[in-house]
Design an enzyme around this catalytic site. Sequence first.
Site, PDB file in Angstrom:
ATOM      1  N   LEU A 103      18.104  27.302   2.221  1.00  0.00           N
ATOM      2  CA  LEU A 103      16.969  26.967   1.360  1.00  0.00           C
ATOM      3  C   LEU A 103      15.757  27.668   1.959  1.00  0.00           C
ATOM      4  CD1 LEU A 103      17.476  23.118   0.705  1.00  0.00           C
ATOM      5  CD2 LEU A 103      18.041  25.024  -0.815  1.00  0.00           C
ATOM      6  N   ASP A 104      14.853  28.143   1.101  1.00  0.00           N
ATOM      7  CA  ASP A 104      13.641  28.804   1.588  1.00  0.00           C
ATOM      8  C   ASP A 104      12.801  27.819   2.395  1.00  0.00           C
ATOM      9  OD1 ASP A 104      14.404  30.855  -0.111  1.00  0.00           O
ATOM     10  OD2 ASP A 104      13.097  30.145  -1.726  1.00  0.00           O
ATOM     11  N   LYS A 105      11.899  28.381   3.174  1.00  0.00           N
ATOM     12  CA  LYS A 105      11.030  27.548   4.023  1.00  0.00           C
ATOM     13  C   LYS A 105      10.341  26.435   3.220  1.00  0.00           C
ATOM     14  CE  LYS A 105       7.425  28.074   7.480  1.00  0.00           C
ATOM     15  NZ  LYS A 105       6.620  29.013   8.268  1.00  0.00           N
TER      16      LYS A 105
END
Length: 229
Positions: A103-105
């Site tokens: 998952l992105d930051k």
Amino acid sequence: MRRLDQLLANLGYCSRREARAWVEGGRVTVAGRVADDPGQKAEPAAVRVDGEPLDHPEGLLLLVHKPAGLVCSHDEREGPNVYSLLPLRWRQRNPQVTSIGRLDKETTGLLLLTDQSDLVHRLTSPKHKVAKIYRATVDRDLTPDLVPLFAAGTLQLDDEKEPCRPAELRIVAPCEAELVLVEGKYHQVRRMFAATGRTVLALHRTQFGHLTLGELAPGQWRELELNTF
Ligand code: URA
């Protein structure tokens, strides 16, 4: 059967050198008998350290509620990571605990972590069509024509050879939707909406296969059975 020193080091207890000292210091038993040879081979289930059974010798599978601001990479240069949520011993395991997909930051929600590389490969392989459900908030109204567009299996993202597989879009509010994906291209949700001229302002994964977060608060995790999938 595994060498005691290697077993303790791989399960994150200590270094191999320290493991040798632990064994020689009488802290380790095998089937109830104090071990004195760090090179002794043993079944992990028969080993105890300071009287306690080993910590998840068969492996770990964790469901984490990822908060915003943490990355899934192990590279310290990319900033604070999701592994910092885990006990130190689990962070020191070899094979390393790693995320199943990323998952992105700034994305929040359901993330799986494991030290089982076969699970990582199986669940991230395009062949394994496990459904992932995202809730996205975008900057412009969502229009009904996006539903057949995402469902068609023809949406082409820049720098991708294959178009996106059919995805189910459920519009739940003017700027909010649920999106069901069976694949995980890089930044896929953000790029799919970008292809329609929208920017994703907030992104949260609510479901991975049959798994949901339940009551788990951001930053918390719970253990899953290794045979969950
Ligand atoms: N798609 C994205 O764009 N970002 C994520 O974190 C997950 C899916």
